[in-house]
Scaffold this active site. Structure first.
Site, PDB file in Angstrom:
ATOM      1  N   TYR A 118      27.358-119.541  37.011  1.00 43.78           N
ATOM      2  CA  TYR A 118      26.294-119.877  37.734  1.00 43.78           C
ATOM      3  C   TYR A 118      26.426-121.082  38.816  1.00 43.78           C
ATOM      4  O   TYR A 118      27.554-121.439  38.901  1.00 43.78           O
ATOM      5  CB  TYR A 118      24.977-120.405  36.798  1.00 43.78           C
ATOM      6  CG  TYR A 118      25.006-121.550  35.698  1.00 43.78           C
ATOM      7  CD1 TYR A 118      25.946-122.243  36.013  1.00 43.78           C
ATOM      8  CD2 TYR A 118      24.154-121.425  34.623  1.00 43.78           C
ATOM      9  CE1 TYR A 118      25.963-123.263  34.771  1.00 43.78           C
ATOM     10  CE2 TYR A 118      24.194-122.395  33.740  1.00 43.78           C
ATOM     11  CZ  TYR A 118      25.229-123.419  33.806  1.00 43.78           C
ATOM     12  OH  TYR A 118      25.181-124.440  32.890  1.00 43.78           O
ATOM     13  N   GLU A 119      25.360-121.045  39.688  1.00 47.96           N
ATOM     14  CA  GLU A 119      25.524-122.302  40.519  1.00 47.96           C
ATOM     15  C   GLU A 119      26.663-121.856  41.783  1.00 47.96           C
ATOM     16  O   GLU A 119      27.454-122.750  42.119  1.00 47.96           O
ATOM     17  CB  GLU A 119      25.523-123.598  40.291  1.00 47.96           C
ATOM     18  CG  GLU A 119      25.247-124.875  41.148  1.00 47.96           C
ATOM     19  CD  GLU A 119      24.011-124.652  41.427  1.00 47.96           C
ATOM     20  OE1 GLU A 119      22.758-124.417  40.753  1.00 47.96           O
ATOM     21  OE2 GLU A 119      23.666-124.730  42.909  1.00 47.96           O
TER      22      GLU A 119
END
Lengths: 592, 258
Positions: free
Chosen positions: A436-437
């Site tokens: 993620y991110e």
């Protein structure tokens, strides 16, 4: 089992010698900040994280946050711990002074985050995302929105989310379809479905403040047509009290490999009232500004998990007796820490963790300089440095987080694979962080396509020169352990220079993209050696004690045994794309 | 209500510390932490003060060092601290410690004195009762629950088999057990405010003690020797030939647990 000891001495050492906290507190705007208070705050926050947050980690995994009748219910231990977190005010340490915060340096907030992450990664995502929401609202929203929402977010009475992803818009956010239709009163009606919304709903606070990306009617296609809206779960009355529901349905939550304490929500916005943040069609730009902050925080998650895994593996290795170490009495089994292979695993964890801490905190310090440094040159230097290092800090630290958590399981042997031991949870929890991110692949692309070419290579070259100069200065050091680091650090930097120059000189983007991930790994590995050498130098200047000696020995181990791996990556970086595409897709399949 | 809370700074129990080989005294580092058992006394004091618009003053006799432990208690919410720091006090026994603390507390004025039951580094366990005698107030010891009555204090006093209910009029002294209340965590605001709170530092002379009335010179007890805890001896391994349980039973009978 699985106690967490906040690594306060390490954190303070890095704040002093890598971040330069003594300089930062002298910046304008930090007149109210002093080193003693920072010290005392870190001590008390460490105690809080270890005594209040860390014991919730197992509940988060075993009970988890669950979806029931359209609502998310967190474990009871989370509710109690969160109430104490809000009461003690740890959320507000770095928040803006005019909105209930204490205006302390980001670097201090970074240290608090590290300890929260280690204590309970899944739980820490809630304050982390709230922090991102605060940054966006403080930087871009108008005064009305700020006055209604900021203080409640700063004090953590309410929490914030980042609402980007849709089923067909993941890494390619520009493909999103959620619509925002203007109302007559200047607000907007938001309609659409969003997925992967971390802490998108929960029962810890009265309100959840969503920052939602959506399209206005007639917006241009792609990322240029995306606007940012503040959409609260509950509408807020004029007097600041909670009003009616804003019609955001929590459709379900995901069943994930790890971070079970963190509810990952599917949200449906049905004529929900939204407030435009900043100007139309600038949503992606605002999000990108916040993204450097969020990416280093995720990098920190890699370190936080790896450190918790290390502490647990070390405690087990000291206690567990199995087999007889060379030279041990025949009548007894030895603690497994006496076996060289186990010791290698522990040293590898310790060394990589300390290297990653150096890189992460230096990146955070550059971020701080980029908006706090008193002069323009200093701010520009900080901005360039933080831009360069952020993808490395995010991806290298989280790849290591997974690898270190895996080694943590290995140290435990068979019982490590058994859930009750708790080592497996760290591995499962860590696995999200490279995803993620911005996946680590995206980070590598960002590094080679955007960051390395900055200023025609001037930004990266200046960092390489800094490392090369340090490497050249080491061989003359009186401590032979430090002197010996010069050679391998120098070789690593040379190899990284060669890879960098190859990237800068290569035209075909496919060839550069093909080398992106090994380049990032090489970059991180060399940078890690650089930070450990700096810390070893700082340790050698102190009155010798076992802790400082261990700093030097850790750096020496890394330089001798881990850093040389960097040079081995050079052929992968410079091979180009042809090997990757040599086999046609059809021929990749398995034949019967 | 003016509440005096006795607290002690001790070396961090998480890191090993040394005894001086000659004097047998604890070698006190510059950074000492608040004795964990004192958090309960501070919390009781704060709760009683909050209910009565009273004040909490900390009293501590020790080398000040960085005052880290005292600031931890101030950060919880205490109003001020009085430290008696004097090298003449080194080697004081429990009675001298009580005399010095009692003098400081009387000088400041009080309605209630609160202490833990014993410190985590010295473990004499007699200081609270001695202070009560010296300032001539009733002592309510080993409280596991505290409530304010009309003009007095009522406690549940922990006993070996349960508890006694004991009460006394104010002024009084109270010693509290760990677990009497849940100590609060200092807030970040509290930590910042703690820096600005008054800390009075006194010497023994300020309290009317001459050098020969305190410290080693006046000690009625000496530590004659210190021995390390004996290493754990190896256990006995019993081979189970199918009737191992009989041997276990015999061993348990031998040590009289069954």
């Amino acid at each position: 089992m699985a106690d967490y000891t906040p690594p306060l001495r390490d954190i303070k050492f890095v704040l002093r010698h890598i971040v330069g906290i003594e300089d930062i507190v002298e910046y304008p705007g930090f007149e109210h900040v002093d080193l003693d208070t920072i010290d005392g705050a870190l001590d008390e926050a460490g105690r809080f994280m270890s005594e209040v947050i860390a014991p919730t980690n197992r509940d988060g995994d075993e009970i988890g946050s669950v979806w029931m009748d359209g609502r998310v219910i967190t474990p009871d231990s989370f509710k109690d711990a969160w109430r104490k977190y809000v009461e003690t005010g740890w959320s507000a340490v770095t928040g803006p002074l005019e909105y209930g915060g204490h205006g302390f340096p980001d670097a201090v907030g970074f240290a608090l985050s590290e300890m929260f992450v280690s204590a309970n990664l899944a739980f820490s995502l809630n304050p982390m995302l709230t922090g991102s929401a605060i940054t966006v609202i403080a930087d871009h929203a108008d005064d009305d929105l700020r006055s209604v929402y900021l203080e409640k977010l700063v004090t953590a009475e309410w929490t914030g989310t980042m609402v980007l992803t849709e089923p067909e818009a993941g890494s390619d956010v520009g493909a999103l379809r959620t619509k925002a239709i203007p109302n007559d009163d200047g607000t907007y009606r938001i309609n659409g479905s969003k997925i992967f919304i971390t802490w998108g709903d929960h029962d810890l606070s009265d309100n959840v403040v969503h920052l939602v990306l959506a399209r206005l009617p007639d917006a241009p296609p792609g990322t240029r047509g995306i606007s940012l809206f503040l959409v609260p779960k509950m509408l807020v009355n004029d007097d600041g009290t909670i009003g009616a529901s804003n019609h955001i349905e929590t459709v379900s939550i995901e069943h994930k490999l790890g971070i079970h304490g963190s509810p990952t929500c599917v949200l449906a916005y049905e004529d929900s009232v939204g407030y435009l943040i900043g100007e139309p069609n600038r949503g992606m730009r605002y999000m990108f500004k916040m993204m450097n902050q969020a990416r280093r925080e995720v990098g920190l998650e890699g370190l936080g998990i790896a450190d918790r895994a290390y502490q647990q593996a070390l405690a087990y290795a000291i206690e567990r007796r199995q087999g007889r170490a060379v030279g041990a009495p025949k009548t007894e089994q030895s603690p497994i820490i006496e076996h060289p292979d186990v010791r290698r695993m522990l040293m590898t964890m310790k060394a990589y963790n300390e290297a990653a801490r150096g890189l992460l905190y230096d990146t955070a310090a550059a971020g701080e300089r980029s908006h706090r440094h008193p002069d323009e040159t200093g701010r520009a230097e900080g901005a360039a440095r933080v831009a360069l290092l952020t993808p490395v800090a995010k991806a290298w630290s989280t790849d290591l987080g997974v690898e270190m958590a895996s080694i943590g399981v290995q140290v435990h042997g068979g019982v490590g694979y058994v859930e009750e031991t708790g080592a497996a949870q760290h591995l499962r929890d860590a696995r999200i962080t490279p995803i993620y991110e911005g996946t680590n692949g995206i980070q590598a692309i960002d590094l080679v396509m955007r960051k390395v070419p900055m200023g025609d290579g001037a930004v990266v070259r200046s960092y390489l020169t800094e490392m090369a100069e340090l490497a050249e200065s080491l061989p003359s050091h009186t401590d032979p352990r430090i002197a010996a680091m010069g050679a391998t650090l120098g070789e690593g930097v040379s190899a990284l220079e060669e890879a960098t120059e190859w990237l800068l000189a290569t035209d075909d983007p496919n060839d550069r993209l093909a080398g992106a991930t090994p380049y990032l790994e090489m970059f991180g590995t060399v940078a890690g050696g650089y930070y450990l050498a700096r810390l070893a130098l700082a340790a050698s200047a102190e009155e010798p004690d076992p802790w400082y000696e261990a700093k030097i020995d850790t750096a020496a181990f890394y330089a001798a045994q881990l850093l040389p791996r960097a040079s081995g990556l050079l052929p992968s970086v410079t091979a180009g794309a042809s090997d990757l595409f040599a086999i046609p897709v059809d021929a990749l399949g398995v034949s019967r | 209500m003016r509440i005096a809370v006795c607290v002690k700074q001790i070396p961090d129990p998480a890191t090993p510390y040394d005894l001086d080989p000659v004097t047998h005294r604890v070698v006190r580092p510059n950074d000492q932490v608040l004795d964990d058992t004192d958090r309960f006394g501070v919390e009781v004091g704060l709760q009683l003060a909050e209910a009565s618009e009273g004040t909490v003053t900390l009293f501590s006799m020790s080398p000040s060092g960085s005052l880290q432990g005292i600031r931890q208690a101030l950060a919880m919410g205490a109003d001020k601290a009085v430290i008696i720091d004097d090298e003449n006090l080194a080697g004081s026994d429990a009675l001298t410690t009580s005399r010095v603390l009692a003098a400081a507390i009387e000088r400041e004025g009080f309605d209630l004195v609160i202490a833990g039951t014993e410190s985590t580094d010295g473990y004499t366990g007699v200081v609270p009762q001695q202070i009560a005698e010296l300032v001539d107030v009733p002592s309510l010891t080993f409280a596991r629950k505290v409530e304010v009555t009309d003009g007095g204090i009522r406690i549940e006093q922990q006993t070996a088999g349960g508890y006694d209910v004991v009460e006394a009029p104010l002024p009084a002294l109270l010693s509290v057990t760990s677990g009497v209340v849940e100590p609060r965590y200092p807030t970040f605001k509290g930590i910042m405010q703690a820096k600005k709170k008054p800390i009075d530092t006194l010497t023994a002379e300020d309290l009317g003690f001459s050098a020969d009335q305190v410290g080693e010179a006046a000690a009625g007890q000496t530590i004659t020797s210190v021995e390390p805890i004996p290493a754990r001896e190896a256990g006995e391994i019993v081979e189970d030939d199918g009737e191992g349980y009989l041997k276990i039973v015999a061993l348990l009978e031998q040590v009289k647990v069954i």
